[in-house]
Write a protein that holds these residues in place. Structure first.
Motif, PDB file in Angstrom:
ATOM      1  N   GLY A   1      41.820  94.800  83.685  1.00 32.72           N
ATOM      2  CA  GLY A   1      42.064  95.675  82.533  1.00 32.72           C
ATOM      3  C   GLY A   1      40.774  95.986  81.791  1.00 32.72           C
ATOM      4  O   GLY A   1      40.532  97.129  81.391  1.00 32.72           O
ATOM      5  N   LEU A   2      39.934  94.963  81.632  1.00 27.92           N
ATOM      6  CA  LEU A   2      38.649  95.172  80.957  1.00 27.92           C
ATOM      7  C   LEU A   2      37.762  96.128  81.766  1.00 27.92           C
ATOM      8  O   LEU A   2      37.123  97.022  81.214  1.00 27.92           O
ATOM      9  CB  LEU A   2      37.953  93.817  80.747  1.00 27.92           C
ATOM     10  CG  LEU A   2      36.561  93.829  80.126  1.00 27.92           C
ATOM     11  CD1 LEU A   2      36.564  94.499  78.752  1.00 27.92           C
ATOM     12  CD2 LEU A   2      36.010  92.405  79.998  1.00 27.92           C
ATOM     13  N   HIS A   3      37.758  95.951  83.098  1.00 27.00           N
ATOM     14  CA  HIS A   3      36.991  96.865  83.962  1.00 27.00           C
ATOM     15  C   HIS A   3      37.479  98.299  83.811  1.00 27.00           C
ATOM     16  O   HIS A   3      36.677  99.231  83.759  1.00 27.00           O
ATOM     17  CB  HIS A   3      37.107  96.453  85.423  1.00 27.00           C
ATOM     18  CG  HIS A   3      36.114  95.411  85.817  1.00 27.00           C
ATOM     19  ND1 HIS A   3      34.798  95.696  86.031  1.00 27.00           N
ATOM     20  CD2 HIS A   3      36.254  94.090  86.021  1.00 27.00           C
ATOM     21  CE1 HIS A   3      34.160  94.576  86.351  1.00 27.00           C
ATOM     22  NE2 HIS A   3      35.020  93.584  86.348  1.00 27.00           N
TER      23      HIS A   3
ATOM     24  N   GLY B   1      37.814  86.309  83.194  1.00 21.30           N
ATOM     25  CA  GLY B   1      38.360  85.470  82.127  1.00 21.30           C
ATOM     26  C   GLY B   1      39.545  86.110  81.428  1.00 21.30           C
ATOM     27  O   GLY B   1      40.007  87.183  81.808  1.00 21.30           O
ATOM     28  N   GLU B   2      40.053  85.391  80.443  1.00 22.29           N
ATOM     29  CA  GLU B   2      41.044  85.881  79.487  1.00 22.29           C
ATOM     30  C   GLU B   2      42.442  86.132  80.052  1.00 22.29           C
ATOM     31  O   GLU B   2      43.204  86.885  79.468  1.00 22.29           O
ATOM     32  CB  GLU B   2      40.541  87.138  78.770  1.00 22.29           C
ATOM     33  CG  GLU B   2      39.258  86.901  77.977  1.00 22.29           C
ATOM     34  CD  GLU B   2      38.860  88.093  77.144  1.00 22.29           C
ATOM     35  OE1 GLU B   2      38.939  87.982  75.926  1.00 22.29           O
ATOM     36  OE2 GLU B   2      38.469  89.129  77.712  1.00 22.29           O
ATOM     37  N   ASP B   3      42.768  85.494  81.174  1.00 20.85           N
ATOM     38  CA  ASP B   3      44.160  85.581  81.627  1.00 20.85           C
ATOM     39  C   ASP B   3      45.058  84.704  80.750  1.00 20.85           C
ATOM     40  O   ASP B   3      46.259  84.953  80.656  1.00 20.85           O
ATOM     41  CB  ASP B   3      44.283  85.150  83.092  1.00 20.85           C
ATOM     42  CG  ASP B   3      43.754  86.219  84.034  1.00 20.85           C
ATOM     43  OD1 ASP B   3      44.073  87.404  83.810  1.00 20.85           O
ATOM     44  OD2 ASP B   3      43.012  85.882  84.972  1.00 20.85           O
TER      45      ASP B   3
ATOM     46  N   ALA C   1      39.895  75.995  67.165  1.00 18.83           N
ATOM     47  CA  ALA C   1      39.228  77.119  66.487  1.00 18.83           C
ATOM     48  C   ALA C   1      38.674  78.096  67.521  1.00 18.83           C
ATOM     49  O   ALA C   1      38.141  77.681  68.551  1.00 18.83           O
ATOM     50  CB  ALA C   1      38.090  76.590  65.619  1.00 18.83           C
ATOM     51  N   ASP C   2      38.825  79.387  67.264  1.00 17.40           N
ATOM     52  CA  ASP C   2      38.302  80.427  68.161  1.00 17.40           C
ATOM     53  C   ASP C   2      37.730  81.576  67.356  1.00 17.40           C
ATOM     54  O   ASP C   2      38.308  81.977  66.345  1.00 17.40           O
ATOM     55  CB  ASP C   2      39.435  80.989  69.038  1.00 17.40           C
ATOM     56  CG  ASP C   2      39.904  79.998  70.064  1.00 17.40           C
ATOM     57  OD1 ASP C   2      39.229  79.850  71.095  1.00 17.40           O
ATOM     58  OD2 ASP C   2      40.938  79.342  69.827  1.00 17.40           O
ATOM     59  N   MET C   3      36.625  82.112  67.838  1.00 16.03           N
ATOM     60  CA  MET C   3      36.050  83.298  67.193  1.00 16.03           C
ATOM     61  C   MET C   3      36.235  84.518  68.058  1.00 16.03           C
ATOM     62  O   MET C   3      36.124  84.447  69.277  1.00 16.03           O
ATOM     63  CB  MET C   3      34.542  83.122  67.002  1.00 16.03           C
ATOM     64  CG  MET C   3      34.158  82.150  65.935  1.00 16.03           C
ATOM     65  SD  MET C   3      32.388  82.205  65.685  1.00 16.03           S
ATOM     66  CE  MET C   3      32.283  83.576  64.557  1.00 16.03           C
TER      67      MET C   3
HETATM   68  C1  LIG Z   1      33.939  94.092  74.678  1.00 13.68           C
HETATM   69  C2  LIG Z   1      34.251  92.918  75.565  1.00 13.68           C
HETATM   70  N1  LIG Z   1      33.346  92.525  76.484  1.00 13.68           N
HETATM   71  C3  LIG Z   1      33.607  91.455  77.265  1.00 13.68           C
HETATM   72  C4  LIG Z   1      34.784  90.768  77.151  1.00 13.68           C
HETATM   73  C5  LIG Z   1      35.073  89.606  78.073  1.00 13.68           C
HETATM   74  N2  LIG Z   1      35.141  88.314  77.420  1.00 13.68           N
HETATM   75  C6  LIG Z   1      34.786  88.079  76.152  1.00 13.68           C
HETATM   76  S1  LIG Z   1      35.045  86.469  75.708  1.00 13.68           S
HETATM   77  C7  LIG Z   1      35.617  86.058  77.252  1.00 13.68           C
HETATM   78  C8  LIG Z   1      36.023  84.655  77.643  1.00 13.68           C
HETATM   79  C9  LIG Z   1      36.715  83.852  76.634  1.00 13.68           C
HETATM   80  O1  LIG Z   1      36.028  83.793  75.407  1.00 13.68           O
HETATM   81  P1  LIG Z   1      35.462  82.476  74.757  1.00 13.68           P
HETATM   82  O2  LIG Z   1      34.853  82.833  73.458  1.00 13.68           O
HETATM   83  O3  LIG Z   1      34.612  81.745  75.743  1.00 13.68           O
HETATM   84  O4  LIG Z   1      36.817  81.729  74.521  1.00 13.68           O
HETATM   85  P2  LIG Z   1      37.119  80.197  74.686  1.00 13.68           P
HETATM   86  O5  LIG Z   1      36.831  79.821  76.097  1.00 13.68           O
HETATM   87  O6  LIG Z   1      36.210  79.513  73.704  1.00 13.68           O
HETATM   88  O7  LIG Z   1      38.567  80.062  74.332  1.00 13.68           O
HETATM   89  C10 LIG Z   1      35.601  87.177  78.076  1.00 13.68           C
HETATM   90  C11 LIG Z   1      36.028  87.180  79.484  1.00 13.68           C
HETATM   91  C12 LIG Z   1      35.689  91.226  76.181  1.00 13.68           C
HETATM   92  N3  LIG Z   1      36.866  90.616  75.973  1.00 13.68           N
HETATM   93  N4  LIG Z   1      35.417  92.301  75.416  1.00 13.68           N
END
Ligand SMILES: Cc1ncc(C[n+]2csc(CCOP(=O)(O)OP(=O)(O)O)c2C)c(N)n1
Ligand SMILES: Nc1ncnc2c1ncn2[C@@H]1O[C@H](COP(=O)(O)OP(=O)(O)O)[C@@H](O)[C@H]1O
Ligand SMILES: [Mg+2]
Length: 383
Positions: free
Chosen positions: A214-216, A323-325, A90-92
């Motif tokens: 990309g976020l930067h 994050g998010e790669d 599950a993810d939000m």
């Molecule tokens: C507007 C905005 N600010 C900051 C971020 C950066 N960001 C948001 S969540 C996240 C990390 C991953 O999210 P998380 O909810 O911890 O996912 P999980 O590890 O539970 O899969 C990052 C780097 C973004 N994506 N968008």
């Protein structure tokens, strides 16, 4: 109220000190930019999100027949009577925290809402099968074609990855969009975070730091060009900039790699890189009861970063803490390395270090050995 009930169940004090939580370090500025000043995110009683999860995990830890693992991995695992194992995640995604409406198209948001969960399924080595998607939407969005576009993006990825929509829920929210994505997958053999052993080699797929770059770029250029309910069109930016922004907005879950590594029994442990390499490596190592030594020069920093207009960010820091790669980090026994393909579907995997018996994370850079602190994304810091 639900939250008060949970707080009561958790008791009034403390948390397991053995659970590491990210500390203030040199990456503070990156973290502040990505998640805002730490002080804004301090939860009641000064606990971090990891502290809460650790406590929930202990409370929930009653043996249940066929439950392989509940809380603590990329997805929960339940053994089916057929012999297959079900992986459930599950993810939000919350507007302003996980995405901004003026930076993304509805279509890309639909893609990302599914991709983040597919990445967790990939990290278990499973094949995604079924999904439920729940949406909280403000009235003014409901009246537009936002949701049609959202589902266009969602279904395009679902079709490509063999996922069927089997349910969900819809609610109205006061002002911001909230998305809850649940995906179920199946596998004959799952790979958990806990299987890494000293001497195993650490590998990572693809390239790192691109999504954070990309976020930067969106944060520095996006605001001026943004307009309500539309995608950010980076007209004045380069091709490299646009591709990095795409890395952030449309992550590609590494399903083929995840699946190949389980089928061929190649990986001993695996996790997806959602928070950032430094933090996710710490999760994998803690679950396995091991440490790791990482070679900074071997980290596959996204080559687009050097070609982009991004200035003032250390690409290595972006690769470590950004994050998010949604790449995969996995471990392989030395004797199995020769069976590991160099690339799969055009995505490479490279060795970045080694698992150690000593339970510390270290980074070797320019011949110096430095502690590698978890500096990735956190929703709630500890105080
Ligand atoms: C507007 C905005 N600010 C900051 C971020 C950066 N960001 C948001 S969540 C996240 C990390 C991953 O999210 P998380 O909810 O911890 O996912 P999980 O590890 O539970 O899969 C990052 C780097 C973004 N994506 N968008
Ligand atoms: N509110 C919650 N209640 C129960 N379990 C949770 C909660 N939030 C997260 N978890 C569990 O904690 C573990 C780690 O979650 P998270 O930090 O979101 O990692 P991931 O990067 O795998 O999504 C997972 O097993 C997840 O299911
Ligand atoms: Mg995740």
């Amino acid at each position: 109220m639900k939250s008060r009930g949970v707080a009561k169940a958790l008791g009034a004090n403390g948390f397991d000190a053995s659970q590491e939580s990210p500390r203030a370090d040199e990456s503070e500025s990156l973290r502040e930019k990505l998640s805002g000043p730490a002080s804004k995110h301090v939860a009641g009683k000064g606990r971090s999100e990891f502290d809460l999860i650790a406590r929930l995990r202990r409370i929930a830890a009653t043996a249940k027949p066929r439950l392989v693992i509940g809380i603590g991995d990329d997805a929960a695992l339940v053994r089916e009577r057929t012999g297959q194992t079900l992986a459930i995640t599950a993810d939000m995604l919350v507007e302003e925290i996980d995405f901004r409406r003026q930076w993304t198209t509805a279509r890309d948001l639909g893609h990302k809402a599914l991709a983040v969960s597919l990445s967790d399924i990939a990290a278990m080595g499973a094949r995604p099968r079924w999904a439920l998607i729940s949406l909280g939407v403000p009235q003014e969005i409901w009246r537009t074609d936002f949701l049609d576009d959202f589902y266009r993006g969602w279904f395009a990825l679902a079709r490509a990855s063999g996922v069927a929509l089997i349910g969900g829920d819809i609610s109205r929210t006061p002002e911001r969009i909230v998305i809850d994505s649940v995906v179920l997958g199946e596998t004959r053999r799952a790979i958990m975070r806990s299987g890494a052993r000293p001497g195993d080699l650490l590998f990572v797929t693809g390239a790192l730091g691109g999504a954070a770059a990309g976020l930067h770029l969106l944060m520095t250029n996006g605001v001026e060009e943004a307009h309500e309910n539309a995608s950010f069109r980076p007209r004045r930016t380069s091709r490299a900039d646009r591709r990095l922004i795409r890395r952030h907005l449309r992550p590609e879950p590494r399903l083929s790699w995840g699946n190949y590594l389980t089928e061929k029994k190649l990986a001993t442990a695996m996790i997806d890189l959602s928070d950032g390499l430094s933090s996710d490596l710490a999760h994998l190592c803690r679950e396995s009861g091991v440490g790791a030594i990482i070679n900074a020069e071997a980290i596959p920093i996204d080559p687009l970063i050097a070609k982009s207009s991004l200035r003032g960010e250390d690409p290595l820091r972006l690769a470590l803490d950004g994050g998010e790669d949604f790449e995969l980090l996995f471990t392989v026994r030395p004797r199995d390395i020769r069976r590991l393909p160099r690339e799969l579907d055009g995505v490479r995997a490279v060795c970045i270090g080694e698992v150690t018996a000593r339970r510390r994370l270290v980074l070797v850079r320019d011949g110096h050995t430095l502690p590698l602190r978890p500096g990735g994304f956190v929703h709630f810091h500890s105080r």
